[in-house]
Scaffold this motif. Structure first.
Motif, short mmCIF file in Angstrom:
data_model
loop_
_atom_site.label_atom_id
_atom_site.label_comp_id
_atom_site.label_asym_id
_atom_site.label_seq_id
_atom_site.Cartn_x
_atom_site.Cartn_y
_atom_site.Cartn_z
N ASN A 49 16.22 6.16 -7.59
CA ASN A 49 17.56 5.75 -8.05
C ASN A 49 18.71 6.26 -7.18
O ASN A 49 19.86 6.31 -7.65
CB ASN A 49 17.79 6.17 -9.51
CG ASN A 49 16.76 5.56 -10.43
OD1 ASN A 49 16.40 4.39 -10.26
ND2 ASN A 49 16.26 6.32 -11.36
N GLU A 89 20.76 -4.37 -4.43
CA GLU A 89 20.98 -4.41 -5.88
C GLU A 89 20.79 -5.83 -6.41
O GLU A 89 20.15 -6.06 -7.43
CB GLU A 89 22.38 -3.89 -6.23
CG GLU A 89 22.48 -2.38 -6.12
CD GLU A 89 23.87 -1.83 -6.43
OE1 GLU A 89 24.79 -2.62 -6.74
OE2 GLU A 89 24.03 -0.60 -6.35
N LYS A 90 21.34 -6.80 -5.68
CA LYS A 90 21.21 -8.21 -6.09
C LYS A 90 19.75 -8.65 -6.03
O LYS A 90 19.24 -9.31 -6.94
CB LYS A 90 22.09 -9.08 -5.19
CG LYS A 90 22.12 -10.54 -5.55
CD LYS A 90 22.88 -10.78 -6.84
CE LYS A 90 22.90 -12.25 -7.21
NZ LYS A 90 23.38 -12.44 -8.60
N SER A 92 17.04 -6.81 -6.22
CA SER A 92 16.19 -6.17 -7.24
C SER A 92 16.40 -6.82 -8.60
O SER A 92 15.44 -7.03 -9.35
CB SER A 92 16.44 -4.66 -7.30
OG SER A 92 17.70 -4.39 -7.87
N ILE A 93 17.64 -7.17 -8.90
CA ILE A 93 17.91 -7.84 -10.19
C ILE A 93 17.21 -9.20 -10.24
O ILE A 93 16.49 -9.51 -11.19
CB ILE A 93 19.44 -8.00 -10.40
CG1 ILE A 93 20.07 -6.63 -10.66
CG2 ILE A 93 19.73 -8.96 -11.55
CD1 ILE A 93 21.59 -6.62 -10.57
N GLU A 94 17.38 -10.00 -9.20
CA GLU A 94 16.77 -11.35 -9.17
C GLU A 94 15.24 -11.26 -9.22
O GLU A 94 14.59 -12.06 -9.89
CB GLU A 94 17.19 -12.08 -7.89
CG GLU A 94 18.67 -12.34 -7.79
CD GLU A 94 19.10 -13.62 -8.47
OE1 GLU A 94 18.40 -14.63 -8.32
OE2 GLU A 94 20.13 -13.60 -9.17
N ASN A 96 13.35 -8.95 -10.50
CA ASN A 96 12.85 -8.55 -11.82
C ASN A 96 13.12 -9.58 -12.90
O ASN A 96 12.44 -9.59 -13.93
CB ASN A 96 13.40 -7.17 -12.19
CG ASN A 96 12.72 -6.06 -11.40
OD1 ASN A 96 11.60 -5.67 -11.71
ND2 ASN A 96 13.37 -5.58 -10.36
N ILE A 97 14.09 -10.45 -12.66
CA ILE A 97 14.29 -11.57 -13.59
C ILE A 97 13.15 -12.58 -13.40
O ILE A 97 12.58 -13.11 -14.35
CB ILE A 97 15.66 -12.25 -13.34
CG1 ILE A 97 16.79 -11.35 -13.83
CG2 ILE A 97 15.71 -13.63 -14.00
CD1 ILE A 97 18.19 -11.84 -13.46
N SER A 156 29.99 -2.21 -7.79
CA SER A 156 29.26 -1.35 -8.73
C SER A 156 29.55 0.12 -8.45
O SER A 156 29.59 0.95 -9.36
CB SER A 156 27.75 -1.62 -8.66
OG SER A 156 27.24 -1.29 -7.39
#
Ligand code: ZN
Length: 197
Positions: A49, A89-90, A92-94, A96-97, A156
């Motif tokens: 993290n 960050e973008k 990792s979000i996409e 995991n979606i 962020s």
């Protein structure tokens, strides 16, 4: 208007790995470079993290460990670290979606072909980066260069800060400035700082 998609043409790779193996890797068309040695170094870092930065010749490498996955992005040195962080960050979000990757891995018979189509998501993220509104360019005066520098910051980073103004060090051309950014993205002060390491 800064064209982030244009800046991101300087990317060399995006890699998503576990400690054991690469799950997904994107490279620009016609790139046959291997970054396996860099990724081996990245995997030795057990800290989660927190974004880590590596300078390597003309390359910049940014990596972060989140849960069981390690996200890494590399570019030439034309890309600022904050932009690479925002990209990761973008991504990792996409990722995991789109995929329930933790449970795939726990089944043990994971095949990387399952996530090949994420290449299209990466292309979309790069092409559409300006629309996401996840970074800002701040104009910061440098007393050494005697000019105003465009510094990219992740939204962020500012929005999740515990107090304001937020300090940010910008290293460039062999020297560094420390700028203080308030929650409205105004520059509240700039100092020349000494750096060692
Ligand atoms: Zn300067």
């Amino acid at each position: 208007m800064v064209e982030y998609s244009q800046i991101l043409q300087n990317l060399e790779f995006i890699n998503i790995s576990t400690d054991e193996f690469t799950i997904f890797e994107w490279k620009p068309p016609r790139s046959y470079k291997s970054f396996i040695l860099d990724l081996n170094i990245v995997k030795q870092n057990p800290v989660s993290n927190i974004f880590f930065h590596i300078f390597k010749g003309n390359m910049k490498i940014v990596h972060i460990r989140i849960n069981n996955l390690i996200y890494t992005a590399g570019s030439n040195n034309k890309v600022q670290f904050q932009l690479l962080e925002a990209l990761i960050e973008k991504v990792s979000i996409e990722f995991n979606i789109k995929y329930d990757i933790e449970s795939y891995i726990s089944y043990g018979n994971f095949s990387t072909t399952m996530v090949n189509s994420f290449n299209e998501n990466i292309e979309d993220i790069i092409a559409g980066f300006n629309n996401f509104d996840i970074v800002k360019v701040l104009k910061v005066p440098c007393m050494v260069c005697n000019t105003v520098l465009p510094i990219i910051v992740k939204k962020s980073f500012i929005e999740n800060a515990e107090s304001y103004p937020v300090p940010l060090v910008y290293m460039h051309k062999g020297h560094s400035i420390l700028c203080f950014i308030d929650k409205n993205y105004d520059i509240r002060g700039v100092e020349l700082v000494n750096i060692t390491g």
